[in-house]
Structures are given as C-alpha cells and as structure tokens.
Design an enzyme around this catalytic site. Structure first.
Site, PDB file in Angstrom:
ATOM      1  N   GLY A 252       0.796  -1.229   0.000  1.00 25.08           N
ATOM      2  CA  GLY A 252       0.000   0.000   0.000  1.00 25.08           C
ATOM      3  C   GLY A 252       0.824   1.271   0.000  1.00 25.08           C
ATOM      4  O   GLY A 252       0.264   2.356   0.064  1.00 25.08           O
ATOM      5  N   PRO A 295       5.431  -4.448  -0.836  1.00 26.38           N
ATOM      6  CA  PRO A 295       5.212  -3.348  -1.767  1.00 26.38           C
ATOM      7  C   PRO A 295       4.998  -3.838  -3.208  1.00 26.38           C
ATOM      8  O   PRO A 295       5.657  -4.786  -3.641  1.00 26.38           O
ATOM      9  CB  PRO A 295       6.518  -2.548  -1.687  1.00 26.38           C
ATOM     10  CG  PRO A 295       7.547  -3.561  -1.311  1.00 26.38           C
ATOM     11  CD  PRO A 295       6.850  -4.595  -0.467  1.00 26.38           C
ATOM     12  N   GLY A 296       4.078  -3.225  -3.917  1.00 28.69           N
ATOM     13  CA  GLY A 296       3.913  -3.501  -5.337  1.00 28.69           C
ATOM     14  C   GLY A 296       4.169  -2.203  -6.092  1.00 28.69           C
ATOM     15  O   GLY A 296       5.228  -1.999  -6.697  1.00 28.69           O
ATOM     16  N   ARG A 297       3.192  -1.295  -5.970  1.00 22.59           N
ATOM     17  CA  ARG A 297       3.252   0.000  -6.656  1.00 22.59           C
ATOM     18  C   ARG A 297       4.586   0.734  -6.438  1.00 22.59           C
ATOM     19  O   ARG A 297       5.158   1.276  -7.377  1.00 22.59           O
ATOM     20  CB  ARG A 297       2.114   0.873  -6.110  1.00 22.59           C
ATOM     21  CG  ARG A 297       1.921   2.190  -6.802  1.00 22.59           C
ATOM     22  CD  ARG A 297       0.899   3.055  -6.028  1.00 22.59           C
ATOM     23  NE  ARG A 297      -0.245   2.324  -5.580  1.00 22.59           N
ATOM     24  CZ  ARG A 297      -1.404   2.232  -6.221  1.00 22.59           C
ATOM     25  NH1 ARG A 297      -1.552   2.853  -7.363  1.00 22.59           N
ATOM     26  NH2 ARG A 297      -2.405   1.546  -5.710  1.00 22.59           N
ATOM     27  N   ARG A 334      -6.962   3.205 -14.931  1.00 24.43           N
ATOM     28  CA  ARG A 334      -6.951   3.842 -13.597  1.00 24.43           C
ATOM     29  C   ARG A 334      -7.632   5.210 -13.550  1.00 24.43           C
ATOM     30  O   ARG A 334      -8.385   5.484 -12.611  1.00 24.43           O
ATOM     31  CB  ARG A 334      -5.531   3.906 -13.044  1.00 24.43           C
ATOM     32  CG  ARG A 334      -4.890   2.515 -12.869  1.00 24.43           C
ATOM     33  CD  ARG A 334      -3.585   2.532 -12.067  1.00 24.43           C
ATOM     34  NE  ARG A 334      -3.839   2.861 -10.674  1.00 24.43           N
ATOM     35  CZ  ARG A 334      -3.623   4.045 -10.152  1.00 24.43           C
ATOM     36  NH1 ARG A 334      -3.110   5.024 -10.883  1.00 24.43           N
ATOM     37  NH2 ARG A 334      -3.929   4.284  -8.894  1.00 24.43           N
ATOM     38  N   TYR A 338     -10.660   4.964 -11.035  1.00 24.89           N
ATOM     39  CA  TYR A 338     -10.452   5.555  -9.703  1.00 24.89           C
ATOM     40  C   TYR A 338     -10.346   7.080  -9.732  1.00 24.89           C
ATOM     41  O   TYR A 338     -10.043   7.686  -8.696  1.00 24.89           O
ATOM     42  CB  TYR A 338      -9.133   5.062  -9.084  1.00 24.89           C
ATOM     43  CG  TYR A 338      -8.898   3.579  -9.112  1.00 24.89           C
ATOM     44  CD1 TYR A 338      -9.719   2.713  -8.390  1.00 24.89           C
ATOM     45  CD2 TYR A 338      -7.833   3.042  -9.824  1.00 24.89           C
ATOM     46  CE1 TYR A 338      -9.478   1.356  -8.399  1.00 24.89           C
ATOM     47  CE2 TYR A 338      -7.589   1.676  -9.832  1.00 24.89           C
ATOM     48  CZ  TYR A 338      -8.425   0.843  -9.114  1.00 24.89           C
ATOM     49  OH  TYR A 338      -8.181  -0.503  -9.116  1.00 24.89           O
ATOM     50  N   CYS A 365     -14.106   3.960 -27.558  1.00 27.85           N
ATOM     51  CA  CYS A 365     -15.423   4.554 -27.778  1.00 27.85           C
ATOM     52  C   CYS A 365     -16.168   4.799 -26.475  1.00 27.85           C
ATOM     53  O   CYS A 365     -17.200   4.162 -26.212  1.00 27.85           O
ATOM     54  CB  CYS A 365     -16.226   3.668 -28.720  1.00 27.85           C
ATOM     55  SG  CYS A 365     -15.483   3.675 -30.333  1.00 27.85           S
ATOM     56  N   GLU A 366     -15.629   5.650 -25.644  1.00 32.32           N
ATOM     57  CA  GLU A 366     -16.288   6.048 -24.401  1.00 32.32           C
ATOM     58  C   GLU A 366     -15.850   7.465 -24.075  1.00 32.32           C
ATOM     59  O   GLU A 366     -14.659   7.773 -24.154  1.00 32.32           O
ATOM     60  CB  GLU A 366     -15.854   5.148 -23.234  1.00 32.32           C
ATOM     61  CG  GLU A 366     -16.283   3.735 -23.399  1.00 32.32           C
ATOM     62  CD  GLU A 366     -16.743   3.089 -22.100  1.00 32.32           C
ATOM     63  OE1 GLU A 366     -16.923   3.789 -21.091  1.00 32.32           O
ATOM     64  OE2 GLU A 366     -16.924   1.868 -22.139  1.00 32.32           O
ATOM     65  N   TYR A 394      -0.119  -1.329 -12.032  1.00 36.78           N
ATOM     66  CA  TYR A 394      -1.571  -1.506 -12.198  1.00 36.78           C
ATOM     67  C   TYR A 394      -2.145  -0.953 -13.510  1.00 36.78           C
ATOM     68  O   TYR A 394      -3.350  -0.872 -13.647  1.00 36.78           O
ATOM     69  CB  TYR A 394      -2.338  -0.909 -11.012  1.00 36.78           C
ATOM     70  CG  TYR A 394      -1.974  -1.552  -9.691  1.00 36.78           C
ATOM     71  CD1 TYR A 394      -2.376  -2.850  -9.401  1.00 36.78           C
ATOM     72  CD2 TYR A 394      -1.213  -0.869  -8.748  1.00 36.78           C
ATOM     73  CE1 TYR A 394      -2.035  -3.452  -8.199  1.00 36.78           C
ATOM     74  CE2 TYR A 394      -0.862  -1.466  -7.541  1.00 36.78           C
ATOM     75  CZ  TYR A 394      -1.278  -2.756  -7.276  1.00 36.78           C
ATOM     76  OH  TYR A 394      -0.940  -3.345  -6.084  1.00 36.78           O
TER      77      TYR A 394
HETATM   78  N1  LLP Z   1      -0.521  -7.035  -0.383  1.00 38.74           N
HETATM   79  C1  LLP Z   1      -1.823  -7.299  -0.583  1.00 38.74           C
HETATM   80  C2  LLP Z   1      -2.462  -8.355   0.195  1.00 38.74           C
HETATM   81  C3  LLP Z   1      -2.554  -6.556  -1.531  1.00 38.74           C
HETATM   82  O1  LLP Z   1      -3.839  -6.838  -1.723  1.00 38.74           O
HETATM   83  C4  LLP Z   1      -1.908  -5.556  -2.267  1.00 38.74           C
HETATM   84  C5  LLP Z   1      -2.639  -4.771  -3.275  1.00 38.74           C
HETATM   85  C6  LLP Z   1      -0.540  -5.328  -2.034  1.00 38.74           C
HETATM   86  C7  LLP Z   1       0.132  -6.082  -1.082  1.00 38.74           C
HETATM   87  C8  LLP Z   1       0.261  -4.313  -2.795  1.00 38.74           C
HETATM   88  O2  LLP Z   1      -0.186  -3.024  -2.660  1.00 38.74           O
HETATM   89  P1  LLP Z   1       0.715  -1.836  -3.284  1.00 38.74           P
HETATM   90  O3  LLP Z   1       2.016  -1.827  -2.522  1.00 38.74           O
HETATM   91  O4  LLP Z   1       0.937  -2.134  -4.707  1.00 38.74           O
HETATM   92  O5  LLP Z   1      -0.072  -0.608  -3.081  1.00 38.74           O
HETATM   93  N2  LLP Z   1      -5.637  -1.563  -8.797  1.00 38.74           N
HETATM   94  C9  LLP Z   1      -5.415  -0.586  -7.741  1.00 38.74           C
HETATM   95  C10 LLP Z   1      -4.564  -1.150  -6.629  1.00 38.74           C
HETATM   96  C11 LLP Z   1      -5.127  -2.418  -6.034  1.00 38.74           C
HETATM   97  C12 LLP Z   1      -4.228  -2.991  -4.969  1.00 38.74           C
HETATM   98  C13 LLP Z   1      -4.667  -4.343  -4.571  1.00 38.74           C
HETATM   99  N3  LLP Z   1      -3.874  -4.956  -3.561  1.00 38.74           N
HETATM  100  C14 LLP Z   1      -4.784   0.655  -8.359  1.00 38.74           C
HETATM  101  O6  LLP Z   1      -4.591   0.685  -9.564  1.00 38.74           O
HETATM  102  O7  LLP Z   1      -4.502   1.616  -7.654  1.00 38.74           O
END
Ligand code: LLP
Length: 436
Positions: A252, A295-297, A334, A338, A365-366, A394
């Site tokens: 997150g 971390p992902g994002r 996105r 969002y 087409c939107e 994402y």
């Molecule tokens: N761990 C779990 C259990 C999660 O569900 C997620 C993200 C993460 C880690 C990684 O979160 P990050 O570090 O990437 O924020 N599609 C949305 C984001 C959905 C995130 C879902 N879960 C967007 O485009 O903002």
C-alpha cells in the site's frame, strides 16, 4: 523541467529536447518499437528493491520484502526480483505460474486471495510454496483437507482485518470492517480463526497478516493496525499459546503521481512501522517476529512510462482542446476507474515552454476515456510523442482488449540498450483463442 522528477531515475533531456531513459532516446524507441509502448527502466526497478530492503532492515534486520505481483509481473520482472533476493506475493494460479516458470524460490512465495480455488491451492501444494495466507473459514477448512489428502503440513498466515481506515479510494480500501478480505478483529472471528488454525491437523499457523488498502499516503494507519494486531497476539498467546513467528504489514506504500501530490518516503514508512513494532515488542515482551513487507506500486510505479503517439486534435473554441492518443483506457483504466491523476509531457519537446492547457484522451469509444483531464503541455501536433510517467503499476495488469485494440509492447531499458520483454499483440493474436 520539474516533471522529469516523476520519471525513472535515469531520465534526462538531450540537446534535441528529447527525453532519454536508461540511456535511450524515447524518439528512437518509439520509432523502433511503435506506440503505444510501455517502458521500464531496469536501474529504477533495482534501486527500489534495494531501497525497500535497506530501509526496513536498517531498523528491523529480520525482515523480508516480498513484491506484490499484482502491480505487474511478467517473466523479465520476476527474474529481476529473484536476482534481487525479494520474495513474491501472488494472488492467483496465473501469477503463481509466472513465478514457477522462472524457478522463483518457492519458499519465498506467499499466496494471497479471498477465493483461491481448490485447483489453485493444489498448484501451491504441488510446488511447495512458502506460505498460504488464509483469508476465511472456508479456505481454512479446504486447505487443511487438501493438505491432509496429500499428507503434508503447510505453513500459513491468517489475514486479519484490523478495522482501520487507510483513507484511500473506496475501491482499494481493504482494512475496514465491511470488506471481503480477512478475519475481522472486531467480531471475534479473528480469535476463532486462530483457534481453528491452531487445531488444524495439517496446517502450521506461523503468523498474521494485514493489508489496509492501496495507495496509503499516511504512516499512521500502519502504526494503528500494528498495535491492534500485536495486542490481539498478546490475548491469543495467553488463551491458545499462539506464538507470532511472522508478521506481515501488507503493502500500500504510495508513490508520487503528480507534482502537487506529497507522499511519505520509503524511509518514513519503514521508520514508522519498525518503531511501532520494536516499541511494542519491548513493552510487551513478545518475541520478535520475522517482518514481511509487500510493496507492489512503490517498486514498479516510477520505473514505468507509457508512451503514446498524438493523432487527432480537436479544439472546441472556448470549451476545451482534446489531444487524442493511440491508446487510452484499454491500456490504463486507472483514471476512468479511480479518477487517478497523472502528469504528461511531450517527450520530443521537453525543452519547450508548457503553455497549453489540454485534455488528453484515448481512442476508445467512451467519453470517459480520459487519461489526463488537465495537462499543461508544450504546443502539440499530430505525430508528437506523449509520455505519461509513473505508469509502471496496475496499468498493464488491468489492461484489456476493449474495442479489439491489441495490447501494447513492453520494453526494458538499461545502459543505452532496449530489450523487448513482451511483444505487441497482433490482429491474429486477437482471434487466436476463438473457435468458429
Ligand atoms: N498485499 C496485498 C495483500 C494486496 O492486496 C496488495 C494490493 C498489495 C500487497 C500491494 O499493494 P501496493 O504496494 O501495490 O499498493 N488496482 C489498484 C490497486 C489495487 C491494490 C490491490 N492490492 C490501483 O490501480 O490503484
């Protein structure tokens, strides 16, 4: 050029006014690989891996960074994370298969998700992955049964729902009570889950996990949730002799998408979380658990740039000027989903004054197919290249073939070289699964 700070760490402007990333001129790249094009900068990717590892282990040496694959995973990225010694969070048999295909160390793979199918759990068992993060009572029972049939014992974490609002978009908020994810602390279901997991014949309850939402631009909610979960551990320790061997605070961590937004640095998150954890450990006498961060994002966001070619330009006098590009909501949903905000730059005119206020739209087409509602750009004409920074997370994994648009190519740049890591889809690809 302040916008350059949003681009990958290697971004520069050359004397022709072109943006260069990883030593490659964007104008050359788009000529060679076409548009729309997604670019990843290998240096930035590796730098973010190092930053997370260093900042968390500085204050809490027994920690493991596991990359959340859902932000974007393919084989090239999985190999980089493997080399960097990260673990992997996967949420499906598909993500698991990508990890498997590059021989990712299974012990470092964590399987999340609120509705893992028996087939997916069997894949996890067959590959002997490190942990399954159990989300609900149905899964607890199912997983124990599958493990029993296979005569194996499996390490699990329980996903708890601490009831903490991380103040992000409603669609990506997961830590509040009314959520499909995790066992709520507030209702007593978390306690019941610990009890059941402790007595499951073929499961070994190693620890607890929470994930509050994404992106979270404050550190406070991690601290509050950490405190709630550790206080819960103290209660369950006395009731069920449960010992917290592993503690995962989820992901997150926010990234800066626009010049006017402010987010904590990785160091701020690391300090807040580890301070809270260390002080609770010393106050309560709990054994120090192994700490997991997901971390992902924040690993892939800044490393990725979306590149489009400008086509039609429509000016409605006194109303708005639309700049149309050759991708759109099909490769980045996105903004439409969002209301996500991005900056944009004319990548072949990075030295020119940005004195036009325009709206950047796609070719779908939107009317909601808007990538950037208010963009300050240099004078832009058909054929110019538009770059949107911070598109590494994402966009690609949520892309679609809406309007039967082939998905873009993806390249990785490093030290003046560009390498295709996913080829552009072709029209035959669009029909390759059709039968008829
Ligand atoms: N761990 C779990 C259990 C999660 O569900 C997620 C993200 C993460 C880690 C990684 O979160 P990050 O570090 O990437 O924020 N599609 C949305 C984001 C959905 C995130 C879902 N879960 C967007 O485009 O903002």
């Amino acid at each position: 050029m302040p916008k350059l700070s949003l681009f990958p760490l290697t971004a520069k402007v050359n004397n022709q006014g072109h943006i260069c990333i990883g030593g490659c001129d964007i104008a050359d790249l788009t000529r060679e690989f076409g548009t729309p094009l997604y670019l990843f900068d290998e240096f930035t990717l590796r730098h973010k891996c190092h930053e997370f590892k260093a900042e968390f282990s500085k204050y809490y040496p027994d920690s493991l960074v596991i990359y959340a694959s859902k932000a974007f995973l393919n084989q090239a990225l999985a190999l980089i994370f493997k080399q960097e010694g990260l673990g992997l969070d996967v949420v499906s048999g598909g993500e698991l298969s990508i990890a498997h295909s590059v021989n990712f160390p299974p012990a470092k793979v964590y399987f999340h998700g609120n509705n893992k199918t028996p087939e997916e759990l069997m894949l996890a068992l067959n590959w002997n992955i490190g942990r399954v993060v159990v989300d609900n009572f149905y899964e607890l029972e199912l997983l124990n049964r599958l493990a029993k049939e296979r005569e194996v014992s499996l390490d699990i974490l329980l996903r708890l729902n601490p009831g903490v609002d991380p103040h992000t978009h409603e669609y990506t908020t997961t830590g509040i009570l009314d959520s499909k994810f995790g066992f709520p602390l507030a209702t007593g279901q978390a306690e019941e889950a610990v009890k059941q997991a402790m007595s499951a014949s073929n499961l070994n309850l190693l620890g607890l996990h929470f994930h509050l939402g994404s992106p979270i631009a404050e550190t406070k909610s991690y601290e509050v949730a950490t405190e709630l979960v550790l206080r819960f551990v103290l209660e369950t320790r006395d009731k069920f002799s449960f010992r917290l061997g592993e503690f995962s605070v989820g992901g997150g961590f926010a990234v800066q998408y626009t010049l006017d937004s402010k987010v904590p640095a990785v160091a701020d998150y690391a300090q807040a979380i580890t301070n809270k954890l260390n002080s609770l450990i010393s106050q309560t006498g709990l054994d120090s658990p192994h700490l997991i961060i997901e971390p992902g994002r924040a690993i892939v966001g800044q490393a990725g740039v979306a590149l489009y070619k400008v086509g039609a330009i429509k000016e409605i006098p006194g109303v708005r000027k639309y700049i149309c590009v050759d991708g759109g909501m099909s490769d980045n949903i996105r903004p439409a989903l969002y209301g996500a905000k991005y900056e944009a730059l004319v990548a072949n005119k990075a030295l020119e004054a940005e004195d036009e206020l325009v709206t950047i739209v796609g070719k779908l087409c939107e009317s909601g197919d808007i990538l950037v509602r208010e963009a300050n750009l240099a004078s832009v004409f058909p054929g110019d290249i538009l770059a949107i920074p911070v598109c590494g997370a994402y966009s690609i994994p949520m892309w679609s073939n809406y309007n039967a648009l082939p998905r873009p190519a993806i390249i990785m740049v490093n030290n003046g070289e560009a390498c295709l890591i996913r080829r552009r889809e072709s029209y035959p690809d669009l029909m390759s699964l059709d039968i008829g």
